[in-house]
Design an enzyme around this catalytic site. Structure first.
Site: not given
Length: 307
Positions: A155, A177, A238, A241, A247
């Site tokens: 990536e 997303k 979060h 997470p 992250h």
């Protein structure tokens, strides 16, 4: 990092070989889900236009997520003119149709997605150390895919910004997303380079330079690349997470992203202020988060008499 679209699977499950090499054969024309044998529908949502499918590809368990991409303004006219409409109901001035779009306008792990009853758990700092940390330390979920991104083994072409500093640096890349076409659904993830910070619980005032660097450079990059100002961003972490390597999420305020509710999302600006006021705030603070009925951690809390 995951999902997307009506007739389009966004990311095939990674095999162990993929995790080692990071990349797959981009030239291959074979669909990764062409041989999917559907086992069951884990969950579907008419409102969010998505479906989560459990199946097998060559005897390997897989979860395939199909999600409708947002409508694009530049294709709406052609969509309305060229589509086949089938009348379903007509009542006075109201009508409903089934729309079949032309082919060229069709927008180009298992328990996690299965619908389950959800419970809110209040975790003290002591609960984290005695219950949660031993539980997550004993889980076998690999972070190799995260390390592949950080090491440019996978990536690398998707990274929109990188600060290589080993202490305060991070990479910023779009979440799966987001289709990167509409800014209303903007969604990027900042993944830190250092590997000793699992989650919010590990943060102290020592990490303030890291957090402020992520906020400043992340917002600056998004402004320069996408012309979206900081006042139009939701920047948060979060807890708990989905994976235990720190992250930070950057999403458009217009996008009701999964997990952005108060029971799980912690604004980065609030995290920074809390650590400025108390270095060990997240070591001791009770944190509330949702757990699904089939989550092994929920059983730990029940056995400890915490529910």
């Amino acid at each position: 990092m995951a999902e997307n679209e009506n007739g389009r699977a966004t990311k095939r499950p990674k095999s162990e070989a993929d995790n080692e090499t990071g990349d797959t054969d981009e030239k291959s024309t074979e669909s990764p889900v062409a041989n999917l044998v559907v086992t069951r529908i884990l969950r579907e949502c008419a409102r969010e236009k998505n479906v989560f499918i459990h199946g097998k590809v060559k005897d390997q368990d897989a979860v395939v997520i199909l999600e409708k991409t947002p409508f694009r303004q530049d294709t709406l006219s052609e969509l309305l003119k060229a589509s086949e409409l089938k009348l379903e109901m007509k009542n006075d001035v109201y009508s409903t149709f089934q729309l079949h779009a032309p082919a060229h306008l069709n927008e180009k792990h298992i328990k996690k997605y299965l619908h389950q009853e959800v419970f809110l758990v209040e975790e003290s700092g002591e609960d984290y150390r005695n219950l949660t940390l031993p539980y997550i330390s004993g889980q076998s979920f690999s972070l190799q895919w995260v390390y592949n991104i950080l090491e440019k083994k996978a990536e690398a072409d998707r990274i929109v910004f990188e600060d290589p500093d080993p202490k305060t640096g991070f990479v910023l890349l779009p979440d799966f997303k987001w289709d990167q076409k509409q800014l209303q659904d903007l969604y990027l993830i900042a993944i830190i380079h250092r590997r000793d910070v699992k989650s919010l619980r590990d943060l102290t005032s020592e990490h303030l330079p890291l957090l402020t660097n992520i906020r400043r450079k992340g917002e600056d990059t998004i402004l320069q690349k996408y012309s979206v100002s900081a006042s139009k961003l939701r920047v948060y972490l979060h807890y708990q997470p989905s994976y235990y390597h720190l992250h930070v999420h950057f999403t458009s305020l217009e996008y009701n992203a999964p997990g952005c509710g108060v029971e799980r999302a912690h604004l980065l600006s609030d995290v920074i202020q809390n650590l400025e006021a108390d270095s060990t705030y997240y070591h001791n603070r009770s944190l509330t988060f949702p757990l699904r009925a089939d989550d092994g951690l929920l059983l730990r809390f029940r056995e400890a008499g915490k529910l």
